[in-house]
Design an enzyme around this catalytic site. Structure first.
Site, short mmCIF file in Angstrom:
data_model
loop_
_atom_site.label_atom_id
_atom_site.label_comp_id
_atom_site.label_asym_id
_atom_site.label_seq_id
_atom_site.Cartn_x
_atom_site.Cartn_y
_atom_site.Cartn_z
N CYS A 92 0.85 -1.19 0.00
CA CYS A 92 0.00 0.00 0.00
C CYS A 92 0.89 1.24 0.00
O CYS A 92 1.81 1.36 0.81
CB CYS A 92 -0.94 0.00 1.19
SG CYS A 92 -0.09 0.08 2.75
N HIS A 99 -3.50 -3.74 -10.56
CA HIS A 99 -4.22 -2.53 -10.95
C HIS A 99 -4.67 -2.63 -12.40
O HIS A 99 -3.93 -3.12 -13.25
CB HIS A 99 -3.33 -1.30 -10.76
CG HIS A 99 -2.98 -1.06 -9.34
ND1 HIS A 99 -3.80 -0.37 -8.47
CD2 HIS A 99 -1.92 -1.46 -8.61
CE1 HIS A 99 -3.25 -0.35 -7.27
NE2 HIS A 99 -2.11 -1.02 -7.32
N GLU A 150 -11.08 0.52 -4.93
CA GLU A 150 -10.05 -0.37 -4.40
C GLU A 150 -10.57 -1.77 -4.13
O GLU A 150 -11.66 -1.94 -3.54
CB GLU A 150 -9.48 0.20 -3.10
CG GLU A 150 -8.52 1.35 -3.31
CD GLU A 150 -7.61 1.53 -2.12
OE1 GLU A 150 -7.40 2.68 -1.71
OE2 GLU A 150 -7.14 0.49 -1.58
N CYS A 191 -5.34 6.17 -3.78
CA CYS A 191 -4.62 4.90 -3.68
C CYS A 191 -3.21 5.14 -4.22
O CYS A 191 -3.04 5.54 -5.37
CB CYS A 191 -5.32 3.83 -4.50
SG CYS A 191 -4.47 2.24 -4.47
N GLY A 198 -2.04 2.62 -6.78
CA GLY A 198 -2.85 2.88 -7.97
C GLY A 198 -2.37 4.11 -8.72
O GLY A 198 -2.44 4.17 -9.95
O1 ZDP Z 1 -4.33 -4.04 -3.35
C1 ZDP Z 1 -5.27 -3.77 -2.61
O2 ZDP Z 1 -6.08 -4.64 -2.22
C2 ZDP Z 1 -5.40 -2.35 -2.11
N1 ZDP Z 1 -6.78 -2.09 -1.80
C3 ZDP Z 1 -4.52 -2.20 -0.94
C4 ZDP Z 1 -4.50 -0.82 -0.39
C5 ZDP Z 1 -3.73 0.05 -1.31
C6 ZDP Z 1 -3.60 1.46 -0.78
N2 ZDP Z 1 -4.84 2.17 -0.95
C7 ZDP Z 1 -2.52 2.23 -1.49
O3 ZDP Z 1 -2.41 3.40 -1.18
O4 ZDP Z 1 -1.78 1.67 -2.28
C8 ZDP Z 1 -3.33 1.49 0.67
#
Ligand code: ZDP
Length: 267
Positions: A72, A155, A204, A213, A216
């Protein structure tokens, strides 16, 4: 009674729990309850601080639905400032996406997010091509051009002319659970404002619509460059704030942004 701290990075918010002593990870049910914005503390996810034999510390991140994610981006900036506050410094963090280097500066953290993964099988996305760049996918009776990138987590990036016309609530869920994504996916809808300025909204995996994200955003700039729509350095405007992304000549992606403690508490 368990102490915790509530943090946010571009409005993407996390409960941080220090499990260095007991290495305790709560159950998926407990994590879902903690993240519930009515019956719990409320957050997009829970981050555990753990000991590491290969880095300064280990980070594990769980989504609001209790499932674990590999990495993350907004969370690791919060994790960094949780550990060393405003003291400048560089250290390594063990994550599910490998050992990453974070550089703490006043108000900002720059993270070496590693190399983007484009190999379809490793993202993973089930597709009859090695890479998925501007490939058609039909969702909800409409054909979208998708570009798939992993930053340790999957992603699916889609470029649109007008973000305000996208029904993220409806489409995000459909992409997340589409059969070509064996481990589900995060989905980013992106409007290109200029060759180094983008606007992005995200659905997400495991958390739904969030204000930002980090992984992302890295995937978005990589995809935009691969589609010839942007340079390798860009500012990305998210619902919850801006991030600066630099996809460097060493093929590594660097993410710079803020992180802030919101409150502390016990549950
Ligand atoms: O890969 C996933 O399941 C994401 N939802 C994890 C969380 C990603 C996050 N929002 C980010 O900032 O990269 C924390």
């Amino acid at each position: 009674m368990q102490k915790f701290e509530k943090w946010q990075g571009c409005g993407n918010d996390f409960i941080i729990i220090n499990s260095v002593q007991n290495e305790k990870i709560d159950t998926a049910e407990k994590i879902k309850k903690l993240c519930n914005r009515h019956f719990g503390i409320g957050a997009d996810g829970v981050i555990y601080v753990l000991p590491s034999e290969v880095a300064a510390a280990r980070m594990r991140i769980f989504n609001a639905d209790g499932t674990e994610a590999e990495m993350c981006g907004n969370g690791i900036r919060c994790f960094t400032k949780y550990l060393i506050g405003e003291n400048p410094g560089t250290f390594e963090v063990e994550t599910g996406a490998g050992i990453l280097t974070v550089e703490n500066k006043k108000n900002f953290v720059t993270v070496d997010m590693g190399e983007p993964i484009l190999d379809a099988a490793k993202i993973p996305v089930t597709f009859d091509k090695d890479k998925v760049i501007a490939e058609p996918l039909q969702v909800d009776g409409e054909t979208f051009k998708i570009t798939c990138v992993s930053m340790g987590n999957p992603h699916c990036v889609i470029f649109v002319d007008d973000l305000s016309k996208i029904n993220l609530e409806q489409l995000g869920k459909k992409f997340e659970h589409n059969k070509i994504f064996p481990r589900r996916t995060n989905t980013e809808f992106v409007e290109v404002l200029s060759r180094n300025e983008l606007k992005m909204r995200v659905w997400e995996r495991g958390s739904g619509i969030t204000l930002a994200c980090g992984t992302g955003t890295c995937a978005t700039v990589v995809a935009a460059n691969l589609n010839g729509l942007a340079e390798k350095s860009a500012t990305v405007h998210l619902d919850g704030g801006d991030l600066q992304i630099d996809w460097d000549k060493d093929n590594r992606v660097y993410m710079t942004g803020a992180a802030e403690k919101v409150f502390t508490g016990i549950f």
